[in-house]
Design a protein around this motif. Structure first.
Motif, PDB file in Angstrom:
ATOM      1  N   ALA A  69       5.669 -19.610  -2.832  1.00 46.41           N
ATOM      2  CA  ALA A  69       5.125 -20.119  -3.719  1.00 46.41           C
ATOM      3  C   ALA A  69       5.566 -21.354  -4.526  1.00 46.41           C
ATOM      4  O   ALA A  69       5.049 -22.385  -4.625  1.00 46.41           O
ATOM      5  CB  ALA A  69       4.654 -19.233  -4.831  1.00 46.41           C
ATOM      6  N   ALA A  70       6.905 -21.002  -4.900  1.00 48.42           N
ATOM      7  CA  ALA A  70       7.748 -21.924  -5.443  1.00 48.42           C
ATOM      8  C   ALA A  70       7.911 -23.297  -4.451  1.00 48.42           C
ATOM      9  O   ALA A  70       7.671 -24.427  -5.129  1.00 48.42           O
ATOM     10  CB  ALA A  70       9.144 -21.519  -6.004  1.00 48.42           C
ATOM     11  N   ALA A  71       8.288 -23.140  -3.134  1.00 51.27           N
ATOM     12  CA  ALA A  71       8.158 -24.295  -2.553  1.00 51.27           C
ATOM     13  C   ALA A  71       7.061 -25.062  -2.188  1.00 51.27           C
ATOM     14  O   ALA A  71       7.058 -26.441  -2.346  1.00 51.27           O
ATOM     15  CB  ALA A  71       8.615 -23.745  -1.075  1.00 51.27           C
ATOM     16  N   VAL A  72       5.830 -24.471  -2.767  1.00 53.68           N
ATOM     17  CA  VAL A  72       4.538 -25.002  -2.534  1.00 53.68           C
ATOM     18  C   VAL A  72       4.356 -25.797  -3.666  1.00 53.68           C
ATOM     19  O   VAL A  72       4.208 -27.174  -3.684  1.00 53.68           O
ATOM     20  CB  VAL A  72       3.492 -24.027  -2.527  1.00 53.68           C
ATOM     21  CG1 VAL A  72       2.232 -24.842  -2.490  1.00 53.68           C
ATOM     22  CG2 VAL A  72       3.367 -23.320  -0.903  1.00 53.68           C
TER      23      VAL A  72
ATOM     24  N   ILE B   9       6.175 -33.226  -5.954  1.00 55.09           N
ATOM     25  CA  ILE B   9       6.519 -34.449  -5.379  1.00 55.09           C
ATOM     26  C   ILE B   9       5.464 -35.337  -5.128  1.00 55.09           C
ATOM     27  O   ILE B   9       5.598 -36.685  -5.125  1.00 55.09           O
ATOM     28  CB  ILE B   9       7.802 -34.053  -4.420  1.00 55.09           C
ATOM     29  CG1 ILE B   9       8.826 -33.320  -5.059  1.00 55.09           C
ATOM     30  CG2 ILE B   9       7.889 -35.210  -3.665  1.00 55.09           C
ATOM     31  CD1 ILE B   9       9.856 -32.719  -3.847  1.00 55.09           C
ATOM     32  N   LYS B  10       4.480 -34.766  -4.350  1.00 56.10           N
ATOM     33  CA  LYS B  10       3.484 -35.425  -3.758  1.00 56.10           C
ATOM     34  C   LYS B  10       2.504 -36.208  -4.858  1.00 56.10           C
ATOM     35  O   LYS B  10       2.153 -37.313  -4.810  1.00 56.10           O
ATOM     36  CB  LYS B  10       2.510 -34.505  -2.770  1.00 56.10           C
ATOM     37  CG  LYS B  10       3.271 -34.314  -1.636  1.00 56.10           C
ATOM     38  CD  LYS B  10       2.317 -33.293  -0.818  1.00 56.10           C
ATOM     39  CE  LYS B  10       3.073 -32.982   0.637  1.00 56.10           C
ATOM     40  NZ  LYS B  10       2.542 -31.922   1.324  1.00 56.10           N
ATOM     41  N   LEU B  11       2.359 -35.405  -5.924  1.00 56.46           N
ATOM     42  CA  LEU B  11       1.682 -35.929  -7.086  1.00 56.46           C
ATOM     43  C   LEU B  11       2.269 -37.164  -7.624  1.00 56.46           C
ATOM     44  O   LEU B  11       1.677 -38.201  -8.032  1.00 56.46           O
ATOM     45  CB  LEU B  11       1.479 -34.750  -8.296  1.00 56.46           C
ATOM     46  CG  LEU B  11       0.473 -35.313  -9.404  1.00 56.46           C
ATOM     47  CD1 LEU B  11      -0.877 -35.417  -8.947  1.00 56.46           C
ATOM     48  CD2 LEU B  11       0.733 -34.036 -10.397  1.00 56.46           C
TER      49      LEU B  11
ATOM     50  N   VAL C 225       6.191 -20.735   5.394  1.00 54.60           N
ATOM     51  CA  VAL C 225       5.210 -20.655   4.834  1.00 54.60           C
ATOM     52  C   VAL C 225       4.938 -21.513   3.500  1.00 54.60           C
ATOM     53  O   VAL C 225       3.750 -22.033   3.456  1.00 54.60           O
ATOM     54  CB  VAL C 225       4.981 -18.784   4.366  1.00 54.60           C
ATOM     55  CG1 VAL C 225       3.896 -18.518   3.115  1.00 54.60           C
ATOM     56  CG2 VAL C 225       4.667 -18.103   5.406  1.00 54.60           C
ATOM     57  N   GLY C 226       5.867 -21.589   2.828  1.00 56.65           N
ATOM     58  CA  GLY C 226       5.900 -22.668   1.810  1.00 56.65           C
ATOM     59  C   GLY C 226       5.474 -23.994   2.143  1.00 56.65           C
ATOM     60  O   GLY C 226       4.764 -24.761   1.569  1.00 56.65           O
ATOM     61  N   GLY C 227       6.297 -24.537   3.025  1.00 58.74           N
ATOM     62  CA  GLY C 227       5.946 -25.833   3.741  1.00 58.74           C
ATOM     63  C   GLY C 227       4.834 -26.149   4.413  1.00 58.74           C
ATOM     64  O   GLY C 227       4.028 -26.955   4.407  1.00 58.74           O
ATOM     65  N   GLY C 228       4.258 -24.936   5.101  1.00 53.94           N
ATOM     66  CA  GLY C 228       3.022 -25.019   5.862  1.00 53.94           C
ATOM     67  C   GLY C 228       1.899 -25.069   4.899  1.00 53.94           C
ATOM     68  O   GLY C 228       0.787 -25.968   4.915  1.00 53.94           O
ATOM     69  N   LEU C 229       1.848 -24.188   3.875  1.00 59.98           N
ATOM     70  CA  LEU C 229       0.830 -24.216   2.791  1.00 59.98           C
ATOM     71  C   LEU C 229       0.857 -25.377   2.013  1.00 59.98           C
ATOM     72  O   LEU C 229      -0.267 -25.919   1.564  1.00 59.98           O
ATOM     73  CB  LEU C 229       1.009 -22.806   1.821  1.00 59.98           C
ATOM     74  CG  LEU C 229       0.680 -21.657   2.636  1.00 59.98           C
ATOM     75  CD1 LEU C 229       0.744 -20.477   1.651  1.00 59.98           C
ATOM     76  CD2 LEU C 229      -0.721 -21.576   3.201  1.00 59.98           C
TER      77      LEU C 229
END
Length: 159
Positions: free
Chosen positions: A10-13, A19-21, A95-99
């Motif tokens: 979840a932290a990776a998400v 960053i994207k924002l 999971v973090g990157g995929g989500l």
């Protein structure tokens, strides 16, 4: 440990989405700026495909595959008995990157990419890095550690 791994995913998400924002708030699509001249740029693009731009406009395919893989990996956190540091890190990152990319696909219909290196033509993002490094860690776990316990049991039974 499985709950900690989910929290780290979840932290990776969250990091990915922050960053994207920042990228979308400060750049227009197909624009960017130089970080290290001739080597590294931040360049905002809308990616409707996968790595290297393959499978363009296959949004629902990517959503389905990402969800399936993420669910399987999350289940493995709780069911798989032979985790190593490599398998935990693999699941956290994949999971973090995929989500992170899944959120983009659902919300925008494309993935926000922004990292551009002169020696590596595709533009990518933090989530892509997580998935790639996580996949390497999963391969290391499978090749070098997944059969350790079963091999040890066979040796003990022979004696």
């Amino acid at each position: 440990m499985a709950i900690i791994a989910l929290l780290l995913s979840a932290a990776a998400v969250v990091v990915d989405q922050i960053i994207k924002l920042l990228v979308t708030a400060n750049l227009k699509p197909s624009s960017g700026f130089t970080v290290i001249n001739g080597i590294f740029n931040i360049f905002y693009i809308k990616n409707k495909g996968a790595a290297f731009g393959i499978l363009q406009n296959q949004r629902w395919f990517f959503i389905t595959v990402t969800l399936a893989i993420s669910i399987l990996l999350i289940i493995s956190l709780f069911k798989y008995q032979n985790h190593t540091v490599f398998s935990y890190i693999a699941v956290i990152l994949i999971v973090g990157g995929g989500l992170g990319n899944l959120i983009d696909r659902i919300v925008y219909g494309y993935v926000i990419d922004y990292l551009s290196f002169s020696f590596f033509p595709p533009i990518f993002n933090f989530a892509d890095c997580c998935v790639t490094v996580g996949t390497v860690f999963l391969i290391i776990h499978i090749l070098f550690f997944s059969n350790l316990d079963s091999n040890a049991e066979r040796v003990i039974r022979r004696k």
